[in-house]
Enzyme design. Structure first.
Site, PDB file in Angstrom:
ATOM      1  N   GLU A 122      -1.377  -5.750   8.462  1.00  0.00           N
ATOM      2  CA  GLU A 122      -0.576  -5.187   9.549  1.00  0.00           C
ATOM      3  C   GLU A 122      -1.218  -5.470  10.903  1.00  0.00           C
ATOM      4  O   GLU A 122      -2.447  -5.453  11.027  1.00  0.00           O
ATOM      5  CB  GLU A 122      -0.453  -3.661   9.374  1.00  0.00           C
ATOM      6  CG  GLU A 122       0.272  -3.243   8.106  1.00  0.00           C
ATOM      7  CD  GLU A 122       0.432  -1.726   7.994  1.00  0.00           C
ATOM      8  OE1 GLU A 122       0.050  -0.987   8.934  1.00  0.00           O
ATOM      9  OE2 GLU A 122       0.940  -1.281   6.948  1.00  0.00           O
ATOM     10  N   ASP A 164       0.848  -1.201   0.000  1.00  0.00           N
ATOM     11  CA  ASP A 164       0.000   0.000   0.000  1.00  0.00           C
ATOM     12  C   ASP A 164       0.881   1.247   0.000  1.00  0.00           C
ATOM     13  O   ASP A 164       0.384   2.371  -0.087  1.00  0.00           O
ATOM     14  CB  ASP A 164      -0.999  -0.008   1.163  1.00  0.00           C
ATOM     15  CG  ASP A 164      -0.339  -0.013   2.525  1.00  0.00           C
ATOM     16  OD1 ASP A 164       0.899  -0.134   2.600  1.00  0.00           O
ATOM     17  OD2 ASP A 164      -1.073   0.121   3.536  1.00  0.00           O
ATOM     18  N   SER A 165       2.215   1.046   0.057  1.00  0.00           N
ATOM     19  CA  SER A 165       3.159   2.151  -0.170  1.00  0.00           C
ATOM     20  C   SER A 165       2.948   2.743  -1.562  1.00  0.00           C
ATOM     21  O   SER A 165       3.457   3.827  -1.854  1.00  0.00           O
ATOM     22  CB  SER A 165       4.599   1.658  -0.016  1.00  0.00           C
ATOM     23  OG  SER A 165       4.825   0.515  -0.819  1.00  0.00           O
ATOM     24  N   GLU A 177       9.228  -4.300  10.586  1.00  0.00           N
ATOM     25  CA  GLU A 177       9.628  -2.984  10.066  1.00  0.00           C
ATOM     26  C   GLU A 177      10.005  -2.040  11.211  1.00  0.00           C
ATOM     27  O   GLU A 177       9.280  -1.937  12.212  1.00  0.00           O
ATOM     28  CB  GLU A 177       8.465  -2.375   9.258  1.00  0.00           C
ATOM     29  CG  GLU A 177       8.795  -0.981   8.726  1.00  0.00           C
ATOM     30  CD  GLU A 177       7.821  -0.481   7.667  1.00  0.00           C
ATOM     31  OE1 GLU A 177       6.894  -1.218   7.282  1.00  0.00           O
ATOM     32  OE2 GLU A 177       8.008   0.681   7.234  1.00  0.00           O
ATOM     33  N   ASP A 193      -1.024  -6.335  -0.566  1.00  0.00           N
ATOM     34  CA  ASP A 193      -1.116  -5.684   0.742  1.00  0.00           C
ATOM     35  C   ASP A 193      -2.564  -5.247   0.983  1.00  0.00           C
ATOM     36  O   ASP A 193      -3.157  -4.554   0.143  1.00  0.00           O
ATOM     37  CB  ASP A 193      -0.207  -4.443   0.715  1.00  0.00           C
ATOM     38  CG  ASP A 193       0.355  -4.105   2.075  1.00  0.00           C
ATOM     39  OD1 ASP A 193       0.088  -4.835   3.038  1.00  0.00           O
ATOM     40  OD2 ASP A 193       1.093  -3.107   2.146  1.00  0.00           O
ATOM     41  N   LYS A 247      -0.971  -9.627   2.642  1.00  0.00           N
ATOM     42  CA  LYS A 247      -0.280  -9.161   3.851  1.00  0.00           C
ATOM     43  C   LYS A 247      -1.207  -8.224   4.603  1.00  0.00           C
ATOM     44  O   LYS A 247      -1.950  -7.453   3.977  1.00  0.00           O
ATOM     45  CB  LYS A 247       1.020  -8.429   3.482  1.00  0.00           C
ATOM     46  CG  LYS A 247       1.731  -7.813   4.688  1.00  0.00           C
ATOM     47  CD  LYS A 247       3.080  -7.252   4.343  1.00  0.00           C
ATOM     48  CE  LYS A 247       3.053  -5.816   3.882  1.00  0.00           C
ATOM     49  NZ  LYS A 247       2.429  -4.860   4.814  1.00  0.00           N
TER      50      LYS A 247
END
Ligand code: KIV
Length: 278
Positions: A129, A58-59, A196, A97, A127
């Site tokens: 978070e 999502d970056s 991270e 993501d 993925k």
């Protein structure tokens, strides 16, 4: 010619990498490489270079779409980019993501959105978070047959709660919590775990405690693999990059010089020349 479809460009596909094969790399002690990709050519170039996993992060929001954080990124944005990457038919395993608010509201919504990445966009894994708060969602998605990669530490979707992009788990209590959450994610069925922005020593401890591979980004050399955002490592990100970034190429300068040379050639009537004319 650039007008022709990009598929079928002579790309020689190797055997597809799978989630169990990635776990096996850790067992063999082979380091795992991951980079972000948001489009077809980048996916193919990274695959040809031997990268084992491509993260459609999502970056994309900050490095491609001009947002200040990843929070505005939607499922529609992510599906668009995941589809572009999977069209490259890479040997590398493609991780989609899950964007902010696509998995937090309920386990059911998390499973359905994870399913969309597989069913509509041909992702190989997803993925998400977070630690204990996403364990039920991880269990549900894994039960649906979708490999899940966890993500702990400086999780960018929590930037508002963190009060900025700060290294996480510096204190003893936070370190113990992170180790506990890493084990909970592994027990819930994650096949890999991104760490991270945490102290390098903690990255090493978590990596030794888990059987699944850890993929570090600012988490030290003892992680089982490393991930970098392609735009950071290739000099294409226009903002300030983090301390953990190493620049492997300066494509930004190359592009700026190329565009400037083109402008100069057109202005001086040096382009197109005879060779470029019909
Ligand atoms: O979105 C992303 O690119 C990521 C990496 C930084 C791990 O989550």
């Amino acid at each position: 010619m650039s007008q022709e479809p990009a598929v079928g460009t002579g790309h020689k596909a190797r055997a597809k990498r799978t989630a169990p094969a990635i776990v096996d790399m850790k067992r063999r002690g082979e380091k795992i490489t991951v980079v972000t990709a948001y489009d077809f050519p980048t996916a193919r170039i990274a695959d040809e270079a031997g990268v084992e996993m491509l993260l459609v992060g999502d970056s994309v929001g900050t490095v491609m779409l001009g947002y200040e954080s990843t929070l505005p990124v939607t499922m529609a944005d992510m599906l668009h980019h995941v589809k572009a990457v999977t069209r490259a038919k890479t040997s590398a395993l493609v991780i989609a993501d899950m964007p902010f608010m696509s998995y937090q509201a309920s386990v059911e919504q998390a499973i359905l959105n994870a399913g969309r990445f597989v069913q509509e966009a041909a992702a190989d894994a997803i993925k998400l978070e977070g630690g204990e708060r996403v364990v039920d969602a991880v269990r549900g998605i894994v039960a649906a047959g979708i490999p899940v990669c966890g993500h702990l530490g400086l999780t960018p979707q929590s930037v508002l709660a963190f009060g900025g992009y700060k290294v996480q788990a510096r204190g003893e209590a936070d370190q113990e919590r992170l180790i506990r959450e890493a084990k909970a994610l592994e027990a819930a069925g994650c096949f890999a775990l991104v760490l991270e922005g945490i102290p390098a020593k903690l990255g090493g401890i978590v990596s030794r405690e888990l059987a699944i591979p850890t993929i570090g980004i600012g988490a030290g050399v003892d992680c089982d693999g490393q991930v970098l955002v392609t735009h950071d490592m290739m000099g294409l990100y226009l903002g300030k990059t983090a301390k953990f970034v190493r620049r492997y190429a300066d494509l930004g300068t190359g592009m700026r010089e190329g565009f400037a040379a083109y402008v100069a050639d057109v202005k001086a009537k040096r382009f197109p020349g005879e060779a470029e004319s019909y």
